[in-house]
Motif scaffolding. Structure first.
Motif, PDB file in Angstrom:
ATOM      1  N   LEU A  22       0.833  -1.199   0.000  1.00  0.00           N
ATOM      2  CA  LEU A  22       0.000   0.000   0.000  1.00  0.00           C
ATOM      3  C   LEU A  22       0.875   1.258   0.000  1.00  0.00           C
ATOM      4  O   LEU A  22       0.539   2.257  -0.630  1.00  0.00           O
ATOM      5  CB  LEU A  22      -0.964  -0.008   1.197  1.00  0.00           C
ATOM      6  CG  LEU A  22      -1.905  -1.218   1.253  1.00  0.00           C
ATOM      7  CD1 LEU A  22      -2.913  -1.056   2.400  1.00  0.00           C
ATOM      8  CD2 LEU A  22      -2.646  -1.427  -0.059  1.00  0.00           C
ATOM      9  N   ASP A  23       2.018   1.202   0.694  1.00  0.00           N
ATOM     10  CA  ASP A  23       2.963   2.331   0.647  1.00  0.00           C
ATOM     11  C   ASP A  23       3.512   2.521  -0.766  1.00  0.00           C
ATOM     12  O   ASP A  23       3.684   3.657  -1.229  1.00  0.00           O
ATOM     13  CB  ASP A  23       4.146   2.082   1.596  1.00  0.00           C
ATOM     14  CG  ASP A  23       3.738   2.158   3.056  1.00  0.00           C
ATOM     15  OD1 ASP A  23       2.640   2.668   3.356  1.00  0.00           O
ATOM     16  OD2 ASP A  23       4.534   1.703   3.907  1.00  0.00           O
ATOM     17  N   LEU A  25       2.049   1.637  -3.625  1.00  0.00           N
ATOM     18  CA  LEU A  25       0.979   2.161  -4.487  1.00  0.00           C
ATOM     19  C   LEU A  25       0.754   3.639  -4.212  1.00  0.00           C
ATOM     20  O   LEU A  25       0.589   4.437  -5.146  1.00  0.00           O
ATOM     21  CB  LEU A  25      -0.318   1.373  -4.265  1.00  0.00           C
ATOM     22  CG  LEU A  25      -0.264  -0.117  -4.630  1.00  0.00           C
ATOM     23  CD1 LEU A  25      -1.598  -0.789  -4.299  1.00  0.00           C
ATOM     24  CD2 LEU A  25       0.074  -0.318  -6.101  1.00  0.00           C
ATOM     25  N   HIS A  26       0.772   3.997  -2.931  1.00  0.00           N
ATOM     26  CA  HIS A  26       0.616   5.420  -2.602  1.00  0.00           C
ATOM     27  C   HIS A  26       1.767   6.235  -3.192  1.00  0.00           C
ATOM     28  O   HIS A  26       1.557   7.298  -3.788  1.00  0.00           O
ATOM     29  CB  HIS A  26       0.566   5.618  -1.086  1.00  0.00           C
ATOM     30  CG  HIS A  26       0.662   7.065  -0.697  1.00  0.00           C
ATOM     31  ND1 HIS A  26      -0.342   7.972  -0.941  1.00  0.00           N
ATOM     32  CD2 HIS A  26       1.683   7.768  -0.138  1.00  0.00           C
ATOM     33  CE1 HIS A  26       0.042   9.176  -0.519  1.00  0.00           C
ATOM     34  NE2 HIS A  26       1.262   9.076  -0.037  1.00  0.00           N
ATOM     35  N   SER A  29       1.349   6.918  -6.819  1.00  0.00           N
ATOM     36  CA  SER A  29       0.101   7.560  -7.248  1.00  0.00           C
ATOM     37  C   SER A  29       0.240   9.059  -7.485  1.00  0.00           C
ATOM     38  O   SER A  29      -0.752   9.751  -7.682  1.00  0.00           O
ATOM     39  CB  SER A  29      -1.001   7.294  -6.220  1.00  0.00           C
ATOM     40  OG  SER A  29      -0.764   8.048  -5.038  1.00  0.00           O
TER      41      SER A  29
ATOM     42  N   LEU B  25      -4.055   3.757  -8.646  1.00  0.00           N
ATOM     43  CA  LEU B  25      -3.048   3.432  -7.634  1.00  0.00           C
ATOM     44  C   LEU B  25      -3.409   4.074  -6.298  1.00  0.00           C
ATOM     45  O   LEU B  25      -3.286   3.450  -5.241  1.00  0.00           O
ATOM     46  CB  LEU B  25      -1.660   3.893  -8.101  1.00  0.00           C
ATOM     47  CG  LEU B  25      -1.126   3.206  -9.367  1.00  0.00           C
ATOM     48  CD1 LEU B  25       0.208   3.821  -9.775  1.00  0.00           C
ATOM     49  CD2 LEU B  25      -0.989   1.700  -9.173  1.00  0.00           C
ATOM     50  N   HIS B  26      -3.848   5.326  -6.367  1.00  0.00           N
ATOM     51  CA  HIS B  26      -4.270   5.993  -5.130  1.00  0.00           C
ATOM     52  C   HIS B  26      -5.446   5.249  -4.493  1.00  0.00           C
ATOM     53  O   HIS B  26      -5.452   5.004  -3.278  1.00  0.00           O
ATOM     54  CB  HIS B  26      -4.647   7.453  -5.404  1.00  0.00           C
ATOM     55  CG  HIS B  26      -5.347   8.104  -4.249  1.00  0.00           C
ATOM     56  ND1 HIS B  26      -4.693   8.416  -3.081  1.00  0.00           N
ATOM     57  CD2 HIS B  26      -6.646   8.438  -4.052  1.00  0.00           C
ATOM     58  CE1 HIS B  26      -5.561   8.939  -2.224  1.00  0.00           C
ATOM     59  NE2 HIS B  26      -6.746   8.959  -2.787  1.00  0.00           N
ATOM     60  N   SER B  29      -4.400   2.212  -2.626  1.00  0.00           N
ATOM     61  CA  SER B  29      -3.357   2.382  -1.604  1.00  0.00           C
ATOM     62  C   SER B  29      -3.915   2.435  -0.186  1.00  0.00           C
ATOM     63  O   SER B  29      -3.186   2.742   0.761  1.00  0.00           O
ATOM     64  CB  SER B  29      -2.530   3.633  -1.893  1.00  0.00           C
ATOM     65  OG  SER B  29      -3.285   4.809  -1.648  1.00  0.00           O
ATOM     66  N   ASP B  30      -5.186   2.160  -0.042  1.00  0.00           N
ATOM     67  CA  ASP B  30      -5.835   2.194   1.276  1.00  0.00           C
ATOM     68  C   ASP B  30      -6.320   0.788   1.635  1.00  0.00           C
ATOM     69  O   ASP B  30      -6.897   0.103   0.785  1.00  0.00           O
ATOM     70  CB  ASP B  30      -7.019   3.171   1.211  1.00  0.00           C
ATOM     71  CG  ASP B  30      -7.820   3.139   2.489  1.00  0.00           C
ATOM     72  OD1 ASP B  30      -7.507   3.924   3.402  1.00  0.00           O
ATOM     73  OD2 ASP B  30      -8.759   2.296   2.587  1.00  0.00           O
ATOM     74  N   TYR B 106      -0.642  -8.115  -3.065  1.00  0.00           N
ATOM     75  CA  TYR B 106      -1.233  -7.857  -1.749  1.00  0.00           C
ATOM     76  C   TYR B 106      -1.425  -9.163  -0.987  1.00  0.00           C
ATOM     77  O   TYR B 106      -1.133  -9.241   0.209  1.00  0.00           O
ATOM     78  CB  TYR B 106      -2.570  -7.137  -1.894  1.00  0.00           C
ATOM     79  CG  TYR B 106      -3.076  -6.568  -0.593  1.00  0.00           C
ATOM     80  CD1 TYR B 106      -2.412  -5.505   0.012  1.00  0.00           C
ATOM     81  CD2 TYR B 106      -4.207  -7.064   0.035  1.00  0.00           C
ATOM     82  CE1 TYR B 106      -2.865  -4.963   1.204  1.00  0.00           C
ATOM     83  CE2 TYR B 106      -4.665  -6.527   1.229  1.00  0.00           C
ATOM     84  CZ  TYR B 106      -3.989  -5.473   1.804  1.00  0.00           C
ATOM     85  OH  TYR B 106      -4.432  -4.942   2.984  1.00  0.00           O
TER      86      TYR B 106
END
Lengths: 110, 110
Positions: A22-23, A25-26, A29, B25-26, B29-30, B106
């Motif tokens: 997730l880091d 992907l963030h 982004s 992607l954003h 990212s959660d 993931y």
């Protein structure tokens, strides 16, 4: 001004096994950070001021920090320069295929 | 309270060709949004209140909005329920391999 010494404190790099999807992907982004990653994909090592991005130095520092802490890049000091590399092998080990698919998708999407 | 009618305004869905990689992607990212996407990957359609996430309804609405506007999900109304589907085919057309690599990464990373 303590700024320079603060910026040069030993940066944190996650171990490969601790790289968090997730880091990553963030970190990817954002268009400036994606440009940094794509640039490093074409060229193995670059000095920090030489990326083709149009942002203030403090903003660039922030983007490097996000990329670094996500496990995407590493810095090394050489003489007066800070050189940046993509942790491509680490990322491939941790998340096989991810970086290739994302950068291909970005290239297709633009 | 105008809340219900506001939530039921016609949502915006980007056309497949307009799905933006950085938005995707954003959105991914959660952890809550990733869980929603993974759940929909296993099960084609789900009612909105039935996802295995522990967040307040207003927070869940926000996450659905981010996923919807990024082009990842679509809703449809059926009787009193709002059903959610993953736009898997649209995403595959726009960014081949992306969703598969990200969801596999993931699953490996957890």
């Amino acid at each position: 001004m303590p700024r320079t010494s603060r910026r040069r404190e030993a940066p944190h790099y996650p171990d490969t096994a601790d790289i968090d999807l997730l880091d990553v992907l963030h970190a990817l982004s954002d268009p400036t950070r994606m440009t940094i990653v794509l640039t490093l994909g074409r060229e193995p090592e670059r000095a920090c001021g030489t990326f083709p991005v149009d942002v203030a130095p403090s903003t660039l520092s922030h983007h490097f920090k996000v990329l670094r802490e996500a496990g995407l890049i590493r810095h090394r000091e050489e003489a007066n320069r800070r050189l940046t590399t993509l942790r491509a092998a680490d990322l491939e080990e941790r998340f096989p295929g991810l970086l290739a698919v994302v950068t291909a998708a970005y290239a297709n999407g633009e």
